[in-house]
Design an enzyme around this catalytic site. Sequence first.
Site, PDB file in Angstrom:
ATOM      1  CG  ASP A 144      -7.547  -0.467  -1.979  1.00  0.00           C
ATOM      2  OD1 ASP A 144      -7.128   0.426  -1.225  1.00  0.00           O
ATOM      3  OD2 ASP A 144      -7.418  -1.667  -1.708  1.00  0.00           O
TER       4      ASP A 144
ATOM      5  CD  GLU B 131      -3.234   0.306   0.309  1.00  0.00           C
ATOM      6  OE1 GLU B 131      -2.797   1.364  -0.203  1.00  0.00           O
ATOM      7  OE2 GLU B 131      -4.416  -0.053   0.201  1.00  0.00           O
TER       8      GLU B 131
ATOM      9  CD  GLU C 217     -10.882  -6.476   5.432  1.00  0.00           C
ATOM     10  OE1 GLU C 217     -11.513  -7.105   4.557  1.00  0.00           O
ATOM     11  OE2 GLU C 217      -9.639  -6.370   5.449  1.00  0.00           O
TER      12      GLU C 217
ATOM     13  CG  ASN D 167      -8.917   2.521   0.723  1.00  0.00           C
ATOM     14  OD1 ASN D 167      -7.717   2.596   0.958  1.00  0.00           O
ATOM     15  ND2 ASN D 167      -9.608   1.395   0.870  1.00  0.00           N
TER      16      ASN D 167
ATOM     17  CG  ASN E 286      -7.044   1.621   5.092  1.00  0.00           C
ATOM     18  OD1 ASN E 286      -6.077   0.864   5.102  1.00  0.00           O
ATOM     19  ND2 ASN E 286      -7.926   1.619   4.102  1.00  0.00           N
TER      20      ASN E 286
ATOM     21  NE  ARG F  97      -5.350  -2.057   9.072  1.00  0.00           N
ATOM     22  CZ  ARG F  97      -5.223  -1.524   7.859  1.00  0.00           C
ATOM     23  NH1 ARG F  97      -4.931  -0.237   7.718  1.00  0.00           N
ATOM     24  NH2 ARG F  97      -5.400  -2.261   6.773  1.00  0.00           N
TER      25      ARG F  97
END
Length: 311
Positions: free
Chosen positions: A203, A23, A127, A154, A108, A106
Amino acid sequence: MRAPGRTSREARCVWAANAALGEAPLWMAAEDTLYWVDIIGGQVLRYNAASGYRETCSMPEAVSALAPMADGRLLCTSRRTIHALDARSGRLAPLAHPELPPHDIRINDGCAHADGAFWFGTMDLSERAAVGDFYRLSPDGACERIPAGFAITNGPAFSPDGELGYFVDSVGRRILRAPMENGLLTGAPRQFVALATEDGYPDGLAVDAEGGIWCAHWGGGRITRFDADGGISDTVRLPVSNVTKCAFGGRRLDRLFVTTARKGLDDVALAAEPLAGGLFEVEVDYPGLPPQPYRGTAADTASRTCVFDAT
């Protein structure tokens, strides 16, 4: 408008890193280097585009997002904390401890706005639960929550003039857009585009100099460029399913560096996708923009030293 597919050239794997969850690609022009992370592997990785030199740095916590800082360091987000990393010395210093709700969440994705603030989102670790929101960390250290209620956030990403913000509801397969002024939202986010089931999940995002939105498709094996009206103008296909994010790089910012992941792929899928978890590069016809820096400051006292080692 350019014809769809014009920049759909073959993506080249420049680092078969086998990242579990690659990522956060970040181009640092002064170093001719692309930084990125393996969230599950707990590593920051860097790739020198001129020499091909590759290094990794193990972090004390998983790192999910990166951004440049005005003082030359890297902003790194961990699960619930934000750090400043001096990539030369490896010194890791505390930057911010946002007040996040007591859910199993958390931090991201994230990036900085032209006004110097760092925006980031949170996600449910399972998720599934709609407990992820967005936050704005201002240069003075104040952190504002922007409610979203997404299982996985995202983005965000911002238009070249900073007057539009783009936010991703990954599980809902939507990209939303909101008006902005002086770095603040002036209206509620509304749907910009929606992905069909066969397209995978949206994403990470990147924005080019013309205002085009480049979206990585988790489970869709590609990156799509959306014009300002939501129309598709380009597609870049990759030989892996889980495409996570892209960033513009190279001396003319005319290359996309793309991160991918092995997470969620069984042995059969991994055998069919041996480059899953690799870093890819592809030339594009749309030049990008350099990343904006976070203009806040961090303490000089390092909590830890993290060393980059050659691979």
